[in-house]
Design a protein around this motif. Structure first.
Motif, mmCIF file in Angstrom:
data_model
loop_
_atom_site.group_PDB
_atom_site.id
_atom_site.type_symbol
_atom_site.label_atom_id
_atom_site.label_comp_id
_atom_site.label_asym_id
_atom_site.label_seq_id
_atom_site.Cartn_x
_atom_site.Cartn_y
_atom_site.Cartn_z
ATOM 1 N N LEU A 187 0.822 -1.206 0.000
ATOM 2 C CA LEU A 187 0.000 0.000 0.000
ATOM 3 C C LEU A 187 0.860 1.261 0.000
ATOM 4 O O LEU A 187 0.459 2.290 -0.567
ATOM 5 N N ARG A 188 2.024 1.209 0.606
ATOM 6 C CA ARG A 188 2.902 2.379 0.608
ATOM 7 C C ARG A 188 3.374 2.717 -0.805
ATOM 8 O O ARG A 188 3.615 3.890 -1.130
ATOM 9 N N GLU A 189 3.517 1.691 -1.648
ATOM 10 C CA GLU A 189 3.959 1.911 -3.021
ATOM 11 C C GLU A 189 2.803 2.174 -3.970
ATOM 12 O O GLU A 189 3.025 2.436 -5.150
ATOM 13 N N SER A 190 1.578 2.074 -3.480
ATOM 14 C CA SER A 190 0.413 2.285 -4.330
ATOM 15 C C SER A 190 0.193 3.778 -4.589
ATOM 16 O O SER A 190 0.530 4.642 -3.775
ATOM 17 N N ARG A 191 -0.397 4.079 -5.754
ATOM 18 C CA ARG A 191 -0.721 5.459 -6.125
ATOM 19 C C ARG A 191 -2.220 5.727 -6.050
ATOM 20 O O ARG A 191 -2.700 6.729 -6.590
ATOM 21 N N ALA A 192 -2.930 4.870 -5.405
ATOM 22 C CA ALA A 192 -4.375 5.051 -5.282
ATOM 23 C C ALA A 192 -4.692 6.278 -4.426
ATOM 24 O O ALA A 192 -3.961 6.610 -3.480
ATOM 25 N N GLU A 193 -5.775 6.951 -4.751
ATOM 26 C CA GLU A 193 -6.145 8.167 -4.024
ATOM 27 C C GLU A 193 -6.555 7.869 -2.585
ATOM 28 O O GLU A 193 -6.336 8.692 -1.690
ATOM 29 N N ASN A 194 -7.152 6.707 -2.370
ATOM 30 C CA ASN A 194 -7.579 6.328 -1.009
ATOM 31 C C ASN A 194 -6.532 5.461 -0.317
ATOM 32 O O ASN A 194 -6.867 4.596 0.492
ATOM 33 N N ARG A 195 -5.266 5.668 -0.644
ATOM 34 C CA ARG A 195 -4.212 4.850 -0.083
ATOM 35 C C ARG A 195 -4.201 4.921 1.439
ATOM 36 O O ARG A 195 -4.078 3.908 2.123
#
Length: 510
Positions: free
Chosen positions: A37-45
Motif C-alpha cells: 500500500l505504501r507503493e500504491s498510487r491510489a487516491e484512497n491509499r
C-alpha cells in the motif's frame, strides 16, 4: 506408565506454546505488512492503510496481538476454533480446512509408501549384506537422500507430466526399451532371491523372458490406452500372494493352510463375477469399504473352519490372500476407467500445476474416472516426497537389522535348527523395527517441511502455499495456522513415538 504419559503430554504442550510465541514474533517482524500500500498510487491509499492497520491490530503491542490469537485457538478445546482473519478479511478457518486436506493427503500417502518400501529394502539389504543388491540399495539411498527437492520436482514435471503426455498421444514401446525394462526387473529379482551364480542366472533369465513377453504383449494390444488386468492375471496375482503369505508364516508344506488359501481364492473367483455389476460404477467409497469388510469376514470364516489346530495362522493367510485378490479386482476396474479419463482429458492427462486435473465440483465422470481426477496429480509430488524418506528408512532398518541378527538369541535360534524365514521374520524383524517408531515421527515433520517446496513447484493450494503467502504478506494468522498443523503433528507424533517406545522397552520409562 501413566506418569510417563502425563509427563510427555505436559512437555509437548509446553513445546507447542513456546514454539507458537517464537513463530508469531518472528513472523510479525519479518517485514512490513503495509509495503504494497505504501507503493500504491491510489487516491484512497491512506484509508486502505488505516483499514488494514485496524484489521491486523498493527498499533497494538505484539503480546496483545498474540494473546488475541491464542484466545481464539484455545477455543478449540470446546470445538469452537477461531484462527482469525487474513489481512484481506478471509477466514483462516476455511483456508486451513481446504489447505490441510490437500497437504495431509500428500504427506500421509508419501509416509506410508516410504515406510513400506524403505523398511522392505532395508531388511533385504541386511539379509543380502555385501551383495550386489545391497550395494545398489546403498548407492540409491545416498543418491536419493542428497537430491535437492526442487530439482527432483522440476525433473519429474518434465518427464512424468510433459513427456508422458506427449507419449500418450501415440504410445509405443521400442524393442530396446522393452529390453532395458526386462533387464532391470531381472537384475532386481535375481538380486533379491539370491543364491549361487547359477541360480541367479536362471532366475534372471526367466524374469527377463516373462517381463519382456508381457511388455511386448501389452504393446501389441495397445494396453497403454485401454488397460485391464483380466481374470488370468488376477488369479496369478492371488496365487502369488498366497505363496508369499505361506512363505512368511508356515511354509508351503502345510496342507491345511494351503487348502484354506486355495478355497479363499476360489470364493474370490465367485465374488469377481457376483460383484461385477456393482463395481461397474459404485455409488462411492462406502460400497468399496463394505465389500472389503465382507471379504475379510469370509476369509476369517474360511480360516476358522479349515485351519484345525492352526486356525490363527490359517485366518491370517486367508485374510492376506483375500485382501490381495480384492485389491487386484479393484485395480482391474480402476484400470478399465483409464480409457474414459483419457477421452475427457484430451492430450493433457497430467497437468503440471494443481491438485486435481478437473475442478471436483464440475467433474461429472464415473466413480473410477473420478479416482484418476483425484489421484493422477498426486503421483508426481508423492514420488518426490517418498524418495526423500526411503533413503533414511532403508539405512536405519538395515543397520538395526544387522545389529539384531548378530545378537546371541539369534545365534541360539539358528543353533536350534530354525529356518532363516522363522529367524528373520519372527525373531529378528520384530526387534529390529523398534527404533523405526521414533524415526517415523521425525520423518513426518520433515515431510511437511519438504511439502512446502514440493507444493510450490507443482502449484498445490495446500499448507505450503498458505504458509508461503502468509510470510510474503507478513500476515501472521495463516502462518500460525500452518504451525498448528505442522508443529502439532510433529509434536504429537513424537509424543506417540515416545509412548510406543516406552511400552515396547520399559527401560525408557525411567
Amino acid at each position: 506408565m501413566l506418569q510417563f504419559i502425563l509427563r510427555r503430554i505436559a512437555i509437548s504442550a509446553l513445546i507447542m506454546f513456546l514454539g507458537s510465541v517464537l513463530m508469531y514474533v518472528l513472523t510479525i517482524n519479518s517485514g512490513d505488512p503495509l509495503a504494497d500500500l505504501r507503493e500504491s498510487r491510489a487516491e484512497n491509499r491512506q484509508q486502505l492503510m488505516d483499514a488494514r492497520t485496524e484489521n491486523m491490530g498493527l498499533n497494538d503491542p505484539w503480546w496483545e496481538r498474540y494473546l488475541g490469537w491464542f484466545s481464539g485457538v484455545s477455543r478449540c478445546f470446546v470445538l469452537q476454533c477461531d484462527l482469525g482473519m487474513t489481512r484481506d478479511g478471509a477466514s483462516v478457518n476455511n483456508l486451513l480446512l481446504s489447505a490441510a486436506g490437500a497437504s495431509l493427503r500428500l504427506v500421509t500417502i508419501a509416509t506410508f509408501l516410504a515406510i513400506f518400501i524403505g523398511v522392505t529394502l532395508g531388511v533385504l539389504s541386511a539379509i543380502r549384506q555385501y551383495s550386489g543388491f545391497d550395494y545398489a540399495v546403498t548407492f540409491a539411498a545416498f543418491l536419493f537422500f542428497s537430491l535437492p527437492i526442487f530439482w527432483a520436482a522440476v525433473l519429474l514435471k518434465e518427464v512424468g507430466a510433459i513427456r508422458f503426455n506427449n507419449w500418450m498421444a501415440d504410445p509405443d514401446v521400442s524393442t530396446a526399451a522393452m529390453g532395458v525394462v526386462a533387464f532391470l526387473f531381472a537384475l532386481a529379482v535375481a538380486s533379491v532371491l539370491g543364491g549361487d551364480l547359477r541360480r541367479q542366472l536362471v532366475t534372471g533369465a526367466v524374469t527377463f523372458v516373462v517381463v519382456f513377453g508381457l511388455v511386448f504383449a501389452f504393446d501389441q494390444v495397445n494396453w497403454w490406452v485401454q488397460p485391464a488386468l483380466g481374470l488370468p492375471l488376477i488369479l496369478v496375482g492371488a496365487l502369488a500372494a498366497l505363496a508369499f503369505m505361506l512363505v512368511m508364516t508356515v511354509g508351503l508344506a502345510n496342507r491345511k493352510i494351503l487348502y484354506a488359501g486355495l478355497v479363499t481364492i476360489g470364493l474370490g473367483l465367485v465374488g469377481y463375477f457376483v460383484t461385477g455389476p456393482i463395481l461397474e460404477d459404485p455409488s462411492g467409497w462406502l460400497t468399496i469399504l463394505l465389500l472389503a469388510l465382507v471379504t475379510v469376514a469370509v476369509a476369517l470364516a474360511v480360516g476358522w473352519v479349515m485351519g484345525g489346530y492352526e486356525r490363527r495362522t490359517a485366518m491370517i493367510v486367508s485374510v492376506g490372500t483375500a485382501l490381495a485378490m480384492g485389491f487386484l479386482i479393484f485395480m482391474d476396474h480402476l484400470l478399465r476407467g483409464w480409457a474414459g479419463f483419457l477421452e475427457m482429458s484430451g492430450d493433457r492427462q497430467i497437468s503440471t500445476i494443481g491438485e486435481n486435473r478437473f475442478i471436483p465440483e464440475r467433474f461429472d465422470g464415473t466413480f473410477w474416472e473420478g479416482i484418476y481426477n483425484w489421484g493422477v496429480q498426486l503421483v508426481l509430488p508423492t514420488i518426490v516426497l517418498t524418495l526423500i524418506s526411503i533413503a533414511s528408512y532403508s539405512r536405519y532398518t538395515r543397520g538395526s537389522m544387522l545389529e539384531t541378527i548378530n545378537q546371541d538369541y539369534i545365534r541360539t535360534a539358528r543353533s536350534k535348527g530354525l529356518s532363516d524365514r522363522v529367524v528373520f521374520t519372527k525373531h529378528a524383524l520384530r526387534n529390529a523395527l523398534i527404533p523405526i517408531t521414533t524415526i517415523v515421527a521425525f520423518d513426518f515433520a520433515s515431510l511437511l517441511g519438504g511439502a512446502v517446496v514440493t507444493e510450490s513447484v507443482f502449484g498445490w493450494r495446500g499448507l505450503g502455499a498458505m504458509f508461503r503467502q502468509g510470510l510474503q504478506f507478513v500476515d501472521p494468522n495463516p502462518v500460525m495456522a500452518y504451525y498448528l498443523v505442522a508443529g502439532g503433528a510433529a509434536v504429537l507424533m513424537n509424543m506417540f513415538a515416545d509412548i510406543a517406545y516406552a511400552s515396547l522397552d520399559p527401560r525408557i520409562r525411567r
